[in-house]
Design a protein around this motif. Structure first.
Motif, PDB file in Angstrom:
ATOM      1  N   ARG A  18       2.350   6.801  -8.526  1.00 23.51           N
ATOM      2  CA  ARG A  18       1.473   5.653  -8.602  1.00 23.51           C
ATOM      3  C   ARG A  18       1.845   4.888  -9.845  1.00 23.51           C
ATOM      4  O   ARG A  18       1.958   5.464 -10.911  1.00 23.51           O
ATOM      5  CB  ARG A  18       0.016   6.094  -8.665  1.00 23.51           C
ATOM      6  CG  ARG A  18      -0.925   4.923  -8.600  1.00 23.51           C
ATOM      7  CD  ARG A  18      -2.372   5.374  -8.582  1.00 23.51           C
ATOM      8  NE  ARG A  18      -3.266   4.255  -8.480  1.00 23.51           N
ATOM      9  CZ  ARG A  18      -3.428   3.331  -9.422  1.00 23.51           C
ATOM     10  NH1 ARG A  18      -2.733   3.380 -10.532  1.00 23.51           N
ATOM     11  NH2 ARG A  18      -4.286   2.348  -9.255  1.00 23.51           N
ATOM     12  N   GLU A  20       0.904   3.050 -12.745  1.00 19.63           N
ATOM     13  CA  GLU A  20      -0.362   2.971 -13.463  1.00 19.63           C
ATOM     14  C   GLU A  20      -0.729   1.551 -13.837  1.00 19.63           C
ATOM     15  O   GLU A  20      -1.892   1.208 -13.904  1.00 19.63           O
ATOM     16  CB  GLU A  20      -0.316   3.817 -14.748  1.00 19.63           C
ATOM     17  CG  GLU A  20      -0.058   5.289 -14.531  1.00 19.63           C
ATOM     18  CD  GLU A  20       1.425   5.603 -14.459  1.00 19.63           C
ATOM     19  OE1 GLU A  20       2.247   4.851 -15.016  1.00 19.63           O
ATOM     20  OE2 GLU A  20       1.762   6.599 -13.805  1.00 19.63           O
ATOM     21  N   SER A  51      -2.287  -0.928  -1.203  1.00 19.55           N
ATOM     22  CA  SER A  51      -2.017   0.489  -1.469  1.00 19.55           C
ATOM     23  C   SER A  51      -2.451   0.959  -2.851  1.00 19.55           C
ATOM     24  O   SER A  51      -2.245   2.117  -3.186  1.00 19.55           O
ATOM     25  CB  SER A  51      -0.519   0.769  -1.315  1.00 19.55           C
ATOM     26  OG  SER A  51       0.198   0.144  -2.369  1.00 19.55           O
ATOM     27  N   ASN A  52      -3.005   0.054  -3.639  1.00 15.86           N
ATOM     28  CA  ASN A  52      -3.403   0.398  -5.006  1.00 15.86           C
ATOM     29  C   ASN A  52      -2.219   0.945  -5.812  1.00 15.86           C
ATOM     30  O   ASN A  52      -2.361   1.884  -6.590  1.00 15.86           O
ATOM     31  CB  ASN A  52      -4.578   1.380  -4.992  1.00 15.86           C
ATOM     32  CG  ASN A  52      -5.290   1.434  -6.314  1.00 15.86           C
ATOM     33  OD1 ASN A  52      -5.278   0.468  -7.071  1.00 15.86           O
ATOM     34  ND2 ASN A  52      -5.902   2.564  -6.609  1.00 15.86           N
ATOM     35  N   ARG A  53      -1.027   0.398  -5.548  1.00 12.85           N
ATOM     36  CA  ARG A  53       0.232   0.745  -6.238  1.00 12.85           C
ATOM     37  C   ARG A  53       0.628   2.206  -6.048  1.00 12.85           C
ATOM     38  O   ARG A  53       1.288   2.801  -6.892  1.00 12.85           O
ATOM     39  CB  ARG A  53       0.139   0.410  -7.731  1.00 12.85           C
ATOM     40  CG  ARG A  53      -0.104  -1.032  -8.039  1.00 12.85           C
ATOM     41  CD  ARG A  53       0.013  -1.365  -9.513  1.00 12.85           C
ATOM     42  NE  ARG A  53      -0.865  -0.618 -10.376  1.00 12.85           N
ATOM     43  CZ  ARG A  53      -1.939  -1.092 -10.981  1.00 12.85           C
ATOM     44  NH1 ARG A  53      -2.277  -2.336 -10.815  1.00 12.85           N
ATOM     45  NH2 ARG A  53      -2.660  -0.330 -11.773  1.00 12.85           N
ATOM     46  N   ASP A  54       0.276   2.798  -4.925  1.00  7.95           N
ATOM     47  CA  ASP A  54       0.547   4.207  -4.651  1.00  7.95           C
ATOM     48  C   ASP A  54       1.624   4.338  -3.574  1.00  7.95           C
ATOM     49  O   ASP A  54       1.424   3.895  -2.440  1.00  7.95           O
ATOM     50  CB  ASP A  54      -0.745   4.879  -4.188  1.00  7.95           C
ATOM     51  CG  ASP A  54      -0.601   6.372  -3.973  1.00  7.95           C
ATOM     52  OD1 ASP A  54       0.496   6.925  -4.194  1.00  7.95           O
ATOM     53  OD2 ASP A  54      -1.601   6.995  -3.584  1.00  7.95           O
ATOM     54  N   THR A  55       2.755   4.959  -3.931  1.00  9.98           N
ATOM     55  CA  THR A  55       3.860   5.110  -2.974  1.00  9.98           C
ATOM     56  C   THR A  55       3.511   6.037  -1.824  1.00  9.98           C
ATOM     57  O   THR A  55       4.122   5.960  -0.763  1.00  9.98           O
ATOM     58  CB  THR A  55       5.132   5.651  -3.664  1.00  9.98           C
ATOM     59  OG1 THR A  55       4.845   6.922  -4.239  1.00  9.98           O
ATOM     60  CG2 THR A  55       5.649   4.686  -4.718  1.00  9.98           C
ATOM     61  N   LEU A  70       3.731   1.749  -0.198  1.00  6.76           N
ATOM     62  CA  LEU A  70       3.269   0.689  -1.097  1.00  6.76           C
ATOM     63  C   LEU A  70       2.824  -0.555  -0.355  1.00  6.76           C
ATOM     64  O   LEU A  70       1.845  -1.188  -0.725  1.00  6.76           O
ATOM     65  CB  LEU A  70       4.405   0.265  -2.048  1.00  6.76           C
ATOM     66  CG  LEU A  70       4.627   1.026  -3.322  1.00  6.76           C
ATOM     67  CD1 LEU A  70       5.732   0.396  -4.128  1.00  6.76           C
ATOM     68  CD2 LEU A  70       3.372   1.133  -4.144  1.00  6.76           C
ATOM     69  N   ASP A  97       9.133   8.249  -3.506  1.00  5.75           N
ATOM     70  CA  ASP A  97       9.107   7.471  -4.740  1.00  5.75           C
ATOM     71  C   ASP A  97      10.221   6.438  -4.838  1.00  5.75           C
ATOM     72  O   ASP A  97      10.188   5.584  -5.715  1.00  5.75           O
ATOM     73  CB  ASP A  97       9.184   8.404  -5.954  1.00  5.75           C
ATOM     74  CG  ASP A  97       7.932   9.260  -6.078  1.00  5.75           C
ATOM     75  OD1 ASP A  97       6.912   8.913  -5.452  1.00  5.75           O
ATOM     76  OD2 ASP A  97       7.978  10.274  -6.792  1.00  5.75           O
TER      77      ASP A  97
END
Length: 181
Positions: A18, A20, A51-55, A70, A97
């Motif tokens: 993620r 941050e 996606s709230n910056r979450d891979t 993402l 990632d």
């Protein structure tokens, strides 16, 4: 048994990538080749909203539609278990990632459908330049001598040249001719 569940949960939580901060996401997008043209802030906004910056973001909608990574790319564009779909990528690879394949697929979707393809972009990013302005405050993204406007203009020219060359190459290959660099 309780400890095994805790270890598995801990492993899943630790292994998820993620970004941050918005600046870290922007740096990674630049690193993988995302054009920093006038739409750069819209890409960052889209990623934050979907996606709230979450891979590792994975969603199954009530209708059974699966969304990956993402950019929350639908399974129409990928194939489970092996390469396929309209982006010729395995859906599972959109959850790792390495965001190069995710970004390439998202750009492919954008060129075919535009940002309107993502309803979250239309609802939450379309008329909002706040994130774009915030990105230019990120240290080390833009040198102090380069204004955002100058950077955007020069990148825009590079992109236009690249697409013009790509269109010519496509026409040449369509007619069975060899493109010379």
């Amino acid at each position: 048994m309780r400890y095994a569940c805790l270890i598995i949960c801990l492993f899943v939580c630790v292994s998820a990538k993620r970004f941050e901060t918005r600046c870290k996401l922007a740096r990674e997008l630049i690193k993988v080749g995302m054009p920093t043209d006038v739409f750069f802030g819209h890409w960052v906004c889209l990623i934050e909203k979907v996606s709230n910056r979450d891979t590792k973001a994975f969603v199954v909608t009530p209708s059974g539609k699966k969304l990956y990574g993402l950019y929350q790319i639908p399974s129409r564009w990928c194939r489970e278990g092996k390469k396929g779909g309209e982006c010729n990528v395995a859906c599972e690879s959109l959850l790792d990632d390495d965001i190069r394949d995710d970004t390439a697929c998202a750009v492919n979707i954008f060129h075919r459908e535009g940002f309107k393809y993502w309803t979250q972009w239309s609802a939450r990013c379309k008329n909002d330049n706040f994130i774009t302005k915030e990105i230019y405050k990120c240290p080390d993204l833009i040198s102090p001598r380069t204004s955002p406007e100058r950077m955007l203009h020069s990148d825009s020219l590079k992109i236009r040249r690249r697409y013009a060359r790509s269109a010519l190459q496509s026409r040449y290959s369509y007619f069975g001719l060899q493109w010379l660099q």
